[in-house]
Design a protein around this motif. Structure first.
Motif, PDB file in Angstrom:
ATOM      1  N   ASN A 166     -27.200  28.020  12.748  1.00 63.68           N
ATOM      2  CA  ASN A 166     -28.244  27.461  11.465  1.00 63.68           C
ATOM      3  C   ASN A 166     -29.517  28.416  12.142  1.00 63.68           C
ATOM      4  O   ASN A 166     -30.885  27.404  11.843  1.00 63.68           O
ATOM      5  N   GLN A 167     -28.996  28.823  12.440  1.00 68.69           N
ATOM      6  CA  GLN A 167     -30.611  30.250  12.871  1.00 68.69           C
ATOM      7  C   GLN A 167     -31.443  31.154  11.196  1.00 68.69           C
ATOM      8  O   GLN A 167     -30.203  30.632  10.374  1.00 68.69           O
ATOM      9  N   PRO A 168     -32.707  30.601  11.449  1.00 71.04           N
ATOM     10  CA  PRO A 168     -33.365  32.191   9.860  1.00 71.04           C
ATOM     11  C   PRO A 168     -32.199  33.128   9.896  1.00 71.04           C
ATOM     12  O   PRO A 168     -32.253  33.591  10.588  1.00 71.04           O
ATOM     13  N   THR A 169     -32.634  34.006   8.432  1.00 73.95           N
ATOM     14  CA  THR A 169     -31.487  34.421   8.115  1.00 73.95           C
ATOM     15  C   THR A 169     -33.100  35.859   8.611  1.00 73.95           C
ATOM     16  O   THR A 169     -34.235  35.355   7.994  1.00 73.95           O
ATOM     17  N   GLY A 170     -32.799  36.708   8.056  1.00 71.51           N
ATOM     18  CA  GLY A 170     -33.782  37.884   7.938  1.00 71.51           C
ATOM     19  C   GLY A 170     -34.008  38.166   9.166  1.00 71.51           C
ATOM     20  O   GLY A 170     -35.772  38.599   9.588  1.00 71.51           O
ATOM     21  N   LYS A 171     -33.504  38.309  10.544  1.00 69.85           N
ATOM     22  CA  LYS A 171     -33.829  38.062  12.216  1.00 69.85           C
ATOM     23  C   LYS A 171     -33.553  39.493  12.517  1.00 69.85           C
ATOM     24  O   LYS A 171     -32.148  39.736  12.157  1.00 69.85           O
ATOM     25  N   TYR A 172     -33.544  40.130  13.800  1.00 73.90           N
ATOM     26  CA  TYR A 172     -33.434  41.418  14.098  1.00 73.90           C
ATOM     27  C   TYR A 172     -31.897  41.030  15.352  1.00 73.90           C
ATOM     28  O   TYR A 172     -31.726  39.537  16.088  1.00 73.90           O
ATOM     29  N   VAL A 173     -30.659  41.144  14.790  1.00 75.77           N
ATOM     30  CA  VAL A 173     -29.906  41.677  16.192  1.00 75.77           C
ATOM     31  C   VAL A 173     -29.222  42.870  16.838  1.00 75.77           C
ATOM     32  O   VAL A 173     -29.733  43.386  15.624  1.00 75.77           O
ATOM     33  N   ARG A 174     -28.665  42.349  17.286  1.00 73.99           N
ATOM     34  CA  ARG A 174     -27.812  43.449  18.127  1.00 73.99           C
ATOM     35  C   ARG A 174     -26.236  43.311  18.097  1.00 73.99           C
ATOM     36  O   ARG A 174     -26.375  42.385  18.360  1.00 73.99           O
ATOM     37  N   VAL A 175     -25.256  44.289  16.685  1.00 78.97           N
ATOM     38  CA  VAL A 175     -24.284  44.049  16.772  1.00 78.97           C
ATOM     39  C   VAL A 175     -23.745  45.075  17.811  1.00 78.97           C
ATOM     40  O   VAL A 175     -23.687  46.578  17.569  1.00 78.97           O
ATOM     41  N   PHE A 176     -21.914  45.075  19.005  1.00 79.00           N
ATOM     42  CA  PHE A 176     -21.345  45.849  18.940  1.00 79.00           C
ATOM     43  C   PHE A 176     -19.937  45.567  18.735  1.00 79.00           C
ATOM     44  O   PHE A 176     -19.654  44.543  18.403  1.00 79.00           O
ATOM     45  N   GLY A 177     -19.344  46.629  18.998  1.00 76.37           N
ATOM     46  CA  GLY A 177     -17.530  46.876  19.252  1.00 76.37           C
ATOM     47  C   GLY A 177     -17.800  48.087  19.269  1.00 76.37           C
ATOM     48  O   GLY A 177     -17.688  49.192  19.269  1.00 76.37           O
ATOM     49  N   TYR A 178     -16.015  48.510  18.014  1.00 74.27           N
ATOM     50  CA  TYR A 178     -15.423  49.613  19.319  1.00 74.27           C
ATOM     51  C   TYR A 178     -14.814  50.290  18.102  1.00 74.27           C
ATOM     52  O   TYR A 178     -13.592  49.839  17.764  1.00 74.27           O
ATOM     53  N   PRO A 179     -15.514  49.895  16.465  1.00 73.68           N
ATOM     54  CA  PRO A 179     -14.953  51.120  15.879  1.00 73.68           C
ATOM     55  C   PRO A 179     -13.838  52.338  15.756  1.00 73.68           C
ATOM     56  O   PRO A 179     -14.524  52.996  16.962  1.00 73.68           O
ATOM     57  N   ALA A 180     -13.317  52.528  14.923  1.00 73.61           N
ATOM     58  CA  ALA A 180     -12.154  53.362  15.347  1.00 73.61           C
ATOM     59  C   ALA A 180     -11.492  53.877  13.217  1.00 73.61           C
ATOM     60  O   ALA A 180     -11.238  55.100  13.700  1.00 73.61           O
ATOM     61  N   ALA A 181     -11.052  52.934  12.793  1.00 72.56           N
ATOM     62  CA  ALA A 181     -11.257  54.094  11.291  1.00 72.56           C
ATOM     63  C   ALA A 181     -11.789  54.251  10.805  1.00 72.56           C
ATOM     64  O   ALA A 181     -12.350  54.310  10.872  1.00 72.56           O
ATOM     65  N   PRO A 182     -11.345  55.422   9.634  1.00 70.74           N
ATOM     66  CA  PRO A 182     -12.124  56.118   9.209  1.00 70.74           C
ATOM     67  C   PRO A 182     -12.561  55.526   7.919  1.00 70.74           C
ATOM     68  O   PRO A 182     -12.675  54.545   7.615  1.00 70.74           O
ATOM     69  N   HIS A 183     -13.572  56.287   6.875  1.00 71.66           N
ATOM     70  CA  HIS A 183     -14.160  55.559   5.890  1.00 71.66           C
ATOM     71  C   HIS A 183     -13.436  55.203   4.822  1.00 71.66           C
ATOM     72  O   HIS A 183     -12.510  56.328   5.505  1.00 71.66           O
ATOM     73  N   PHE A 225     -23.465  31.180  10.757  1.00 63.11           N
ATOM     74  CA  PHE A 225     -23.123  30.409  11.684  1.00 63.11           C
ATOM     75  C   PHE A 225     -23.885  28.972  11.475  1.00 63.11           C
ATOM     76  O   PHE A 225     -25.025  28.781  12.356  1.00 63.11           O
ATOM     77  N   ASP A 226     -23.079  28.125  11.144  1.00 60.96           N
ATOM     78  CA  ASP A 226     -23.954  27.259  10.803  1.00 60.96           C
ATOM     79  C   ASP A 226     -23.365  25.828  11.476  1.00 60.96           C
ATOM     80  O   ASP A 226     -22.666  25.969  12.700  1.00 60.96           O
ATOM     81  N   GLY A 227     -23.821  24.807  11.105  1.00 61.18           N
ATOM     82  CA  GLY A 227     -23.533  23.217  11.629  1.00 61.18           C
ATOM     83  C   GLY A 227     -21.310  22.878  12.670  1.00 61.18           C
ATOM     84  O   GLY A 227     -21.338  22.614  13.284  1.00 61.18           O
ATOM     85  N   GLU A 228     -21.249  23.469  11.575  1.00 58.87           N
ATOM     86  CA  GLU A 228     -19.995  23.359  11.177  1.00 58.87           C
ATOM     87  C   GLU A 228     -19.463  24.096  12.322  1.00 58.87           C
ATOM     88  O   GLU A 228     -17.981  24.064  13.224  1.00 58.87           O
ATOM     89  N   THR A 229     -19.557  25.447  12.844  1.00 61.25           N
ATOM     90  CA  THR A 229     -19.371  26.803  13.243  1.00 61.25           C
ATOM     91  C   THR A 229     -19.303  26.442  14.758  1.00 61.25           C
ATOM     92  O   THR A 229     -18.910  26.249  15.795  1.00 61.25           O
ATOM     93  N   ASN A 230     -21.340  25.586  15.297  1.00 61.82           N
ATOM     94  CA  ASN A 230     -21.392  25.076  15.875  1.00 61.82           C
ATOM     95  C   ASN A 230     -19.672  23.478  16.434  1.00 61.82           C
ATOM     96  O   ASN A 230     -19.553  24.050  18.254  1.00 61.82           O
TER      97      ASN A 230
END
Length: 498
Positions: free
Chosen positions: A374-391, A478-483
């Motif tokens: 339940n955090q406000p949108t429009g906030k900075y986040v850092r996303v991590f992952g292992y991308p592999a597929a072509p566009h 991610f809201d209260g039900e996610t929690n």
């Protein structure tokens, strides 16, 4: 197997490990669905061995998740703001990273991230991205729901699911963590609602596999053994084979004895050999490619008197006045299909003991990200992952070998995708492709501590400007039900494999 819905305040009648595993989730409400994965330690050990055998061959053979087709990679639609269903909240991360005062220019990758590997309903080895997340027993992984449930097969749980933090080219530096129980939102389970495309998986203690001692055993002992084992194919002589059969040993023959056959030069697989002939035959032979045609010039060799006298071939022999002996050989072509020789083998059976070593709890080894809802949108986040597929246009910018990251503000408005009937996602400008799905969206990420708060997981890949390239990714809000789902998973014990 289908989901087990955990009712609010209800009582679950279960036995053994399943009862123990579900006990901590007894207070979950009707939003939570749970499903056992590797139900026993023995089963979990076999799964870990499946991925680790032959120096991680199965891990290396896996390919990135590919549930999205080109038609799915479409433009997102703005849906307006979002009203929180409960108050904002968070759970602090766990970890042992020490805070420093040094200014760090590069992004320090979190120790918590890695890949989840699984086998889908088609028998394909696949992987997604994921992270360790804080929990009571330090045994929890956060990823996308479609990286746990096989949406192509009526949302059955995928098989042989494991998490490998810090994975790199077949290596598992902190061990392999086998999934014990998966938790997701009921709407994803029943309706494949991608607004709830997230999952939390409890894992057994990690195992380190390697350094075991191979012991030769009988076939009966081999078949009875539940751990890692190996069969060696040993070539033996015909006499040993016949003796083995008399003693009812596990011996067998392959192939059959066949003499070489004379064929034409254009016969598939024909091999050129040479046949020695008399001088007059050679002199009359034609040139060019073909049976009976000349092959090279005559060859004269100097030999001893004994070799001279012993030679009975069609070549010509000569002795000069000085007592030198020579033999001249004449060859023509002979194209043959090679013969075969039957070979004999015996199987030797080995079991490998002491192979698996307990690596401890996931959170103790790599830490665990916090969790926020339940955090406000429009906030900075850092996303991590292992991308592999072509566009979608076929351009392949990523390899999937090393983790990548994106940084920016999430969209202030919620977005939707008509392809997946999504109404309540948040989006981020980012070009990562499939393979990154399941990776964490970390709010308030500390580059020195390498810790933050999971506030989303990569779910979809989108093309906002219509140029055939992924330029936005999205996550369920991610809201209260996610929690509620998270808390149900975060309080469940899993235990050890060895």
């Amino acid at each position: 197997m289908k989901r087990i819905l955990i009712p609010a305040g209800g009582v679950i009648m279960a036995t053994g490990l399943l009862a123990a595993g579900l006990a901590g989730a007894a207070q979950a409400d009707e939003t939570t669905a749970a499903d056992p994965m590797a139900a026993t330690a023995a089963n979990a050990k076999a799964i870990a061995q499946f991925w680790a055998e032959n120096n991680g061959a199965a891990l290396k053979a896996a390919t990135a998740s590919d549930i999205w087709d080109k038609a799915d990679v479409a433009k997102l639609q703005s849906k307006g703001g979002y009203s929180s269903d409960t108050k904002p909240g968070s759970t602090a991360p766990i970890g042992q990273e020490k805070k420093t005062t040094a200014k760090v220019q590069n992004v320090n990758m979190p120790k918590t991230i890695g890949k989840v590997f699984f086998v889908n309903s088609k028998g394909e080895k696949k992987w997604c991205s994921a992270t360790s997340i804080q929990s009571k027993y330090r045994n929890l992984v956060s990823t996308a729901g479609h990286c746990v449930y096989d949406t192509a097969n009526n949302t059955e749980v995928v098989s042989k699911w494991v998490f490998v933090p810090g994975y790199y080219q077949g290596k598992s530096p902190w061990g392999i963590y086998v999934g014990k129980q998966a938790f997701t939102h009921y709407d994803f389970d029943v309706y494949e609602d991608y607004d709830r495309d997230y999952a939390f998986v409890t894992v057994y203690n990690g195992v380190q596999l390697g350094g075991g001692k191979a012991t030769k055993v009988t076939k009966a002992e081999f078949e009875k053994h539940q751990g890692l084992k190996d069969v060696k194919k040993i070539e033996i002589t015909k006499a040993e084979y016949e003796k083995c059969n008399l003693n009812l040993g596990d011996c067998y023959a392959e192939g059959e004895d066949k003499d070489p056959q004379l064929v034409g030069p254009d016969y598939p697989g024909a091999v050129l050999t040479k046949l020695e002939v008399a001088k007059d035959v050679y002199d009359k032979a034609a040139t060019g490619k073909g049976n009976g045609n000349k092959i090279g010039e005559p060859i004269t060799e100097h030999v001893t008197e004994a070799e001279y006298n012993a030679y009975k071939g069609p070549g010509t022999k000569a002795k000069d006045a000085a007592g030198n002996y020579t033999i001249t050989h004449y060859y023509v072509q002979q194209w043959i299909k090679p013969g075969e020789v039957k070979k004999y083998y015996v199987n030797e059976y080995y079991v490998i003991e002491g192979y698996a070593k307990d690596a401890g709890r996931l959170g103790d080894n790599v830490g665990g990200q916090g969790f926020a809802w339940n955090q406000p949108t429009g906030k900075y986040v850092r996303v991590f992952g292992y991308p592999a597929a072509p566009h979608p246009d076929g351009n392949k910018a990523y390899t999937g070998i090393t983790p990548k990251w994106c940084y920016g503000k999430t969209t202030a408005k919620l977005v939707g995708s008509a392809a997946k009937k999504i109404e309540e996602h948040v989006a981020l400008k980012c070009a990562m492709t499939e393979g990154a799905d399941g990776g964490p969206w970390l709010l308030k990420y500390s580059n020195s501590k390498r810790l933050g708060y999971v506030n989303g997981v990569t779910s979809t890949f989108n093309d906002q400007d219509g140029n055939g390239r992924v330029d936005y990714i999205s996550s369920p809000y991610f809201d209260g039900e996610t929690n509620t789902v998270y808390k149900a998973a975060a309080n469940v014990w899993s235990g050890k494999i060895v």
